[in-house]
Design a protein around this motif. Structure first.
Motif: not given
Ligand code: AMP
Ligand code: MG
Length: 342
Positions: A44-67
């Motif tokens: 990741v870029r300095p200062g970026a949070d890998p856990e939050r990045a994963i959270e966001a990525a999984m959120g996108e996948i779940h949203a597509v599933d719901r739709l």
């Protein structure tokens, strides 16, 4: 000789598991879209949070599933399938985006890719988990009967028998959204895998290309070979995961929209493209189109491919398109990634 391959695959799986633990800053596996999603962040870029990045990525996948899951009665696609033959139905802009991408794919592939396959897919029981050869199955109505009003995010069918199934494209689209979310969160190197669809960001943990194991279409525990790719999307379709097998032979879950029957031109197609939506749609279309027609299409869509036919002796015959090499054995200590499948 024939006993060597399963051993190779087993080594690859073990290597893969340990490499993922050792090399990633954060990783997660979740069941979504009827399969396993695996997301790993390696840099990741300095200062970026890998856990939050994963959270966001999984959120996108779940949203597509719901739709987009036809199995969910409250999804946008289910609302469409219930109502769009009688009136225009308003849907989320992501559904419009996938419908437009699907239409482009249908045009590019001469109708081999067609999201109106739902009635045929249902008749074969491919959604039920207990597929069975039906006595009769309806032919898909055809993508031309889907009217997209992009200005108003509305969709209407101009025939009664239209049923949309995004199973051939939604996972790729979800991966594109997940990858974009990761970029937004400062991720520089990542591996995303959604049931046979893979997207990568940046380079592999060792600084080199990503090494992706292509599964053998008839031996679940063996590899056909290993592809090396940079930042890319890779999607495999075929009859290895979901199929009917009876005295008439094997019939996979990719439907030839012209005949309304399972396509059998290829047993497996792996497509490498910049976009995961494109790779997903194209790999599905390839199974319908077959080697020659799909090979002709490749330069026009900026994609690369490995297409596998079955020889008379039942052995796979891979055709490796321009710009790709299929490596046979993983080098020691450099185990390939093995996409998980549904
Ligand atoms: P994939 O694994 O991406 O090749 O997707 C296969 C799924 O796509 C099937 O289970 C169906 O839901 C759907 N599908 C089947 N045939 C087609 C087709 N000709 N065009 C678009 N989607 C299809
Ligand atoms: Mg697909």
């Amino acid at each position: 000789m024939s006993r060597g391959r399963p051993l190779l695959a087993a080594v690859a799986v073990l290597g893969f598991a340990s490499a993922s633990l050792a090399d990633s800053l954060a990783a997660r596996r979740e069941y979504v879209m009827g399969t396993i999603a695996e997301v790993r962040v390696h840099a990741v870029r300095p200062g970026a949070d890998p856990e939050r990045a994963i959270e966001a990525a999984m959120g996108e996948i779940h949203a597509v599933d719901r739709l987009m899951a036809v199995q969910r009665p409250d999804s946008d696609v289910s609302r469409l399938n219930r109502g769009a033959a009688t009136r225009a139905v308003t849907v989320d802009h992501r559904v419009i985006e996938v419908l437009r991408a699907s239409r482009r794919l249908s045009e590019l592939t001469d109708g081999a890719f067609d999201v109106t396959v739902l009635p045929t897919v249902r008749a074969w029981g491919f959604l039920s988990g207990r597929p069975r050869r039906p006595r009769q199955a309806p032919r898909p109505a055809g993508y031309r009967h889907v009217r997209i009003d992009a200005a108003h995010d509305a969709v209407a069918f101009d025939q009664d028998d239209v049923g949309i199934d995004f199973g051939g494209i939604a996972k790729g689209y979800a991966l594109d959204r997940a990858r974009t979310a990761m970029l937004r969160h400062g991720v520089r190197s990542a591996y995303l895998d959604l049931g046979g669809n893979v997207a990568t960001l940046g380079s592999a943990p060792d600084g080199g290309p990503w090494r992706l194991g292509i599964r053998h279409p008839r031996r679940p525990d063996a590899l056909l070979g290993v592809l090396e790719v940079g930042e890319a999307a890779v999607s495999t379709s075929g009859d290895a995961e979901r199929f009917v097998e009876d005295e008439q032979g094997r019939a996979g879950h990719v439907i030839d929209p012209l005949t309304g029957r399972p396509a059998d031109a290829l047993v497996s197609a792996t497509v490498v493209a910049a976009s995961a939506t494109l790779a997903d749609g194209l790999s599905t279309a390839a199974v319908v189109m077959g080697r020659e027609a799909f090979a002709d299409l490749l330069p026009r869509v900026g994609a690369r491919a490995v297409l596998v036919e079955l020889g008379h002796d039942g052995r796979p015959i891979p055709w490796i398109g321009p710009g790709l090499r299929l490596h046979t054995a993983p080098a020691p200590g450099r185990a390939p990634e093995l996409p998980s499948h549904d």
